[in-house]
Design an enzyme around this catalytic site. Structure first.
Site, mmCIF file in Angstrom:
data_model
loop_
_atom_site.group_PDB
_atom_site.id
_atom_site.type_symbol
_atom_site.label_atom_id
_atom_site.label_comp_id
_atom_site.label_asym_id
_atom_site.label_seq_id
_atom_site.Cartn_x
_atom_site.Cartn_y
_atom_site.Cartn_z
ATOM 1 N N MET A 136 0.995 -0.831 0.064
ATOM 2 C CA MET A 136 0.198 0.430 -0.103
ATOM 3 C C MET A 136 0.962 1.409 0.169
ATOM 4 S SD MET A 136 -2.864 -0.816 2.363
ATOM 5 C CE MET A 136 -1.730 -1.712 4.138
ATOM 6 N N ILE A 182 1.656 -5.167 8.381
ATOM 7 C CA ILE A 182 3.229 -4.766 8.564
ATOM 8 C C ILE A 182 2.808 -2.755 7.944
ATOM 9 C CG2 ILE A 182 5.781 -5.594 7.555
ATOM 10 C CD1 ILE A 182 3.989 -7.822 6.440
ATOM 11 N N GLY A 202 2.722 4.510 4.281
ATOM 12 C CA GLY A 202 2.874 2.737 3.347
ATOM 13 C C GLY A 202 3.152 1.889 4.539
ATOM 14 N N SER A 203 2.578 0.931 4.019
ATOM 15 C CA SER A 203 3.167 -0.340 4.529
ATOM 16 C C SER A 203 2.079 -1.557 3.677
ATOM 17 C CB SER A 203 1.609 -0.481 5.566
ATOM 18 O OG SER A 203 0.185 0.079 5.441
ATOM 19 N N ARG A 204 1.997 -2.488 4.326
ATOM 20 C CA ARG A 204 1.716 -3.685 3.462
ATOM 21 C C ARG A 204 1.150 -5.081 4.394
ATOM 22 N NH1 ARG A 204 7.215 -7.671 1.998
ATOM 23 N NH2 ARG A 204 5.761 -9.638 2.078
#
Length: 218
Positions: A99, A156, A186-188
């Site tokens: 993301m 995450i 921002g991430s995942r």
């Protein structure tokens, strides 16, 4: 545009700080080319924050727990068979969604069921698409027991993310598409699926939470 509750305090404080800066500059130097440019940049910054905390209404058109919906908006950065070592301790298919700061950062339940496991892990802030981020970054793991199979979702934190919110607690019941959590900046999100799952997405594909089907479970 509907704003997510995670952004209310952040937006309130930023609005106060930015208004103070603008008023101080107006009283100090008035309207000049430099201050006008600065005001425009401030407006763009606040518009970015509003956009980041947006929470679009996403109703699943066909609720069916054979379908594993995308839990987040973003880009597919990994589809691979791997060993999941925290909960399952066996081989699974991992599908990872990155993301960016421009994506919607609401996380949703890909299937309905009972929360059989939830655990937060403090950690590093590696770039979210880094392979080691799944094990070394700050993260939160949730396992949903659908009844016939289990799905693991791992939130995450990335290089910019500094807060993971999870709304699931062990023993709670969630419906497919319900809000599972939120990651700031921002991430995942990693999803671990049974080996016999039929994957419906490809690397680099952009997906939307509650809209795109990641996989079908036999």
């Amino acid at each position: 545009m509907k704003l997510h509750r995670e952004g209310r305090v952040t937006l309130f404080y930023f609005a106060g700080i930015l208004c103070t800066i603008v008023l101080a500059l107006i009283f100090a130097v008035g309207f000049t080319i430099s201050t006008t440019v600065l005001f425009v940049l401030i407006a763009i910054l606040y518009a970015f924050l509003l956009n980041f905390f947006r929470n679009p209404v996403r109703t699943i058109k066909q609720k069916d727990d054979r379908f594993v919906y995308a839990p987040a908006d973003g880009k597919i950065v990994a589809i691979e068979e791997t060993t999941e070592s925290e909960y399952f301790h066996d081989r699974r298919i991992q599908v990872s969604i990155f993301m960016s700061p421009l994506n919607v950062h609401v996380n949703r339940c890909p299937v309905g069921g009972k929360i059989s496991y939830q655990k937060y892990h403090p950690g590093k802030y590696l770039i979210a698409w880094h392979p080691k981020s799944s094990l070394e970054n700050e993260r939160n793991t949730v396992v949903i027991d659908q009844g016939k199979f289990q799905i693991l979702i791992r939130q995450i934190a990335g290089a910019l993310a500094r807060r993971i919110s999870c709304y699931a607690q062990k023993g709670e019941q969630f419906q497919q598409g319900d809000e599972l959590g939120f990651i700031k900046f921002g991430s995942r999100v990693d999803v671990f699926l049974p080996l016999d799952a039929k994957i419906n997405v490809r690397i680099e594909q952009k997906v939307m939470g509650n809209v795109d089907v990641l996989a079908e479970i036999k």
